[in-house]
Scaffold this active site. Sequence first.
Site, PDB file in Angstrom:
ATOM      1  N   GLY A  49     -13.935  -6.674  -3.257  1.00 56.96           N
ATOM      2  CA  GLY A  49     -12.855  -5.692  -3.194  1.00 56.96           C
ATOM      3  C   GLY A  49     -12.509  -5.012  -4.502  1.00 56.96           C
ATOM      4  CG  ASP A  69     -18.881  -6.900   2.567  1.00 61.26           C
ATOM      5  OD1 ASP A  69     -19.173  -6.393   1.477  1.00 61.26           O
ATOM      6  OD2 ASP A  69     -19.477  -7.895   3.017  1.00 61.26           O
ATOM      7  CG  ASP A 111     -21.217  -2.448  -6.741  1.00 63.60           C
ATOM      8  OD1 ASP A 111     -22.173  -1.993  -7.394  1.00 63.60           O
ATOM      9  OD2 ASP A 111     -20.544  -3.416  -7.141  1.00 63.60           O
ATOM     10  CE  LYS A 151     -25.269  -3.300  -7.100  1.00 61.81           C
ATOM     11  NZ  LYS A 151     -24.429  -4.439  -7.501  1.00 61.81           N
TER      12      LYS A 151
END
Length: 195
Positions: A49, A69, A111, A151
């Site tokens: 988070g 997630d 990410d 990413k």
Amino acid sequence: MYSRKDSYYLKAKKEGYKSRAAYKLLELNQKYKFIRKDYKALDLGAAPGGWSQVALELVGTGGSVTAVDMEEIVGINASNFTFIHGNMLDSVIADKLETNASGGYDIIISDMAPKTSGIRIKDHADSIKLAQTAATMADKMLKKGGAFLVKLFDGEDRPAFVDELRKKYKNIHQTRPDATRKNSFEMYIVALSRL
């Protein structure tokens, strides 16, 4: 050998961020200004988070952050934060994300990283798959003019991935924030102004 408790880890603990990754997003946004006040943001693979916390600060009370997630995120209680627990590839979860967008997201951030094997070529290939998945989500849910940050672990497939993004975004930047661990081969692709 990498110490998990490096200066960024300790700073995150002190300043209340859920991960040291928060500083990567802060640094990238300071440079490229892709998250602004009142934006609708989508955080893919958001646990624990840290990026959602930063995104909430940047969008302010007039904006919103939706996070997804397979691992729970706890302790973020802002009224403009929505956490969707599940696999974003699941059609039910994808529908929820689209519903939450209502008109599209201004920014999509990812990410996500695969579970690493220590075999660089495999880890790179797995991370490219995740990055492509995030890019596909951006194709479906990002507003025209919106931005996409992702990413990946660097390797031979990065140029082809970036070339695909160049067809869809006006400006592409490939960068490594200072908060990235020195021995890491992760890097970030900042895609601005969706065409």
